[in-house]
Design a protein around this motif. Sequence first.
Motif, PDB file in Angstrom:
ATOM      1  N   GLN A 261       0.960  -1.784   0.323  1.00  0.00           N
ATOM      2  CA  GLN A 261       0.132   0.282   0.191  1.00  0.00           C
ATOM      3  C   GLN A 261       0.980   1.340  -0.153  1.00  0.00           C
ATOM      4  N   ASN A 262       0.697   2.309  -1.351  1.00  0.00           N
ATOM      5  CA  ASN A 262       1.913   2.729  -1.303  1.00  0.00           C
ATOM      6  C   ASN A 262       1.360   3.610  -0.788  1.00  0.00           C
ATOM      7  N   LYS A 263       0.225   4.629  -0.181  1.00  0.00           N
ATOM      8  CA  LYS A 263       0.449   5.516  -0.010  1.00  0.00           C
ATOM      9  C   LYS A 263      -0.762   5.507   1.661  1.00  0.00           C
ATOM     10  N   HIS A 264      -0.830   7.127   2.424  1.00  0.00           N
ATOM     11  CA  HIS A 264      -1.997   7.212   2.707  1.00  0.00           C
ATOM     12  C   HIS A 264      -1.567   8.555   3.479  1.00  0.00           C
TER      13      HIS A 264
ATOM     14  N   VAL B  38      -0.166  11.512   4.680  1.00  0.00           N
ATOM     15  CA  VAL B  38       1.344  11.640   3.640  1.00  0.00           C
ATOM     16  C   VAL B  38       1.019  12.154   2.653  1.00  0.00           C
TER      17      VAL B  38
END
Lengths: 79, 384
Positions: B129-132, B135
């Motif tokens: 999971q490359n986003k949050h 962030v």
Amino acid sequence: MNRDELNRALLGAHAREEQIELVRLYTLAAEERERARDTDAACFYLTHAFVFALECGAPEAIELNQRLADLGRIHRLAF
Amino acid sequence: MNKISRLSSVLTKVNTANGLPNEHYVDPDTFIEEKHTVLFANWSGIGFGKDIPEVGDAKPVDFLGMPLLLVRDRDGEIGVFQNTCRHRGMILVSKPQKIRGAIRCPYHSWCYSLKGELRATPHVGGPGQNKHDDVNLSDLSLVRIRSFVWRDVIFVNVDGSAGAFEEVHCELMERWKEFDVPIFHGGETSGFKLDVKSNWKLAVENYCESYHLPWVHPGLNSYSRLEDHYNIEVRDQYSGQGTLVYRQLTDHDGETLPDFAGLSDKWEEGAEYIAVYPNVLLGVQRDHSFAIVLEPVNQENTVEHIELYYATSEKDTPEYDGLRASNAQQWKTVFEEDVFVVEGMQKGRHGELFDGGRFSPVMDGPTHNFHHWVATQIEIGRTG
Ligand code: FES
Ligand SMILES: [Fe+2]
């Protein structure tokens, strides 16, 4: 290539810092996990394929970014 | 000891002034003070465009302990960034390299574009999971350091407090606008560096003055007599020296290096050597120019990075390789002749009873002008 062979190939490509090969092998690893319907693991490998493609400026980065974005795993990037 | 009152003896006219006191050359705390008030608060040279000639070239530079990264982006523009990842503060690039796509941090692989934008944060929201939501990529670009490239020297203002480069240096840029033509680095033989056991300021001071020429460079004397030199000094800006008798190097066939296009008669036998405060020394002549970046290592050590430039490229005019090499050799001899004086002045400043020295009212104006500028920067830093 079975999973052991793939793992060995990946370690070799890491050791030799062969980015294009890493993109190819991590994509294969992702596709193997996709066939097993293990989406989280597939996205893990797709992420690695994408990062190395992005780093070396390989055109695959565009498609890998798209694949991850379609799964809600990354922001779409403009290239 | 009251440092403030001692600077007041610098901040007066050259006839009666003293030079900067010893602690400005030998004291580590004063070196740190000058690092901030003199070098980070103004436009300091840190490198050369020729070191990153192609798109994607990246070169890490340590500037007074601060890790910086020089990058040439896809538009051919030079950018300077703090070489520190926005995640856990890892050094991003540790050796010169070609960036083909993105700058990947070697720790957790956050990736940045050549313009410093954060492009990827792998696994930031957990594996795969490359986003949050918390962030935001656009908040986390590399920290860009203000930079300006002039005469191939990469200048930076680290603390962001200086006026725009073109404003600060408008008078000098105007003075030398005839030299605002394409310049070409002379290639491998045209760059060298000297490690000197001296405070960086002594290299500036020695460069600015012609007083020492007949004593330290007797070889120059035959064609470059003291009376053929003039002082250059502009209060609060720059200083140096000029010559009225620059003579071109000739090879055994009487051949000379090609001139920069469009120069006026003044430069036929004229040449100027100017210190661009704080730490860049430039020279212009009809057929070549040079730039010296002084890298202050600590209060007692400096690296002089010297690069020579010509009107035509090395690639297009191999017939001048010989002249370029002998020209570089001639300058190398001159700069090497100066090493013992800058090192000797450094040693002399350990004499605890030295009072900063007394200037020649006639010959030392350019040196005093530099001291006056340095003292002013320090005062500004002290009073805030
Ligand atoms: S420190 Fe750079 S990615 Fe973690
Ligand atoms: Fe000299």
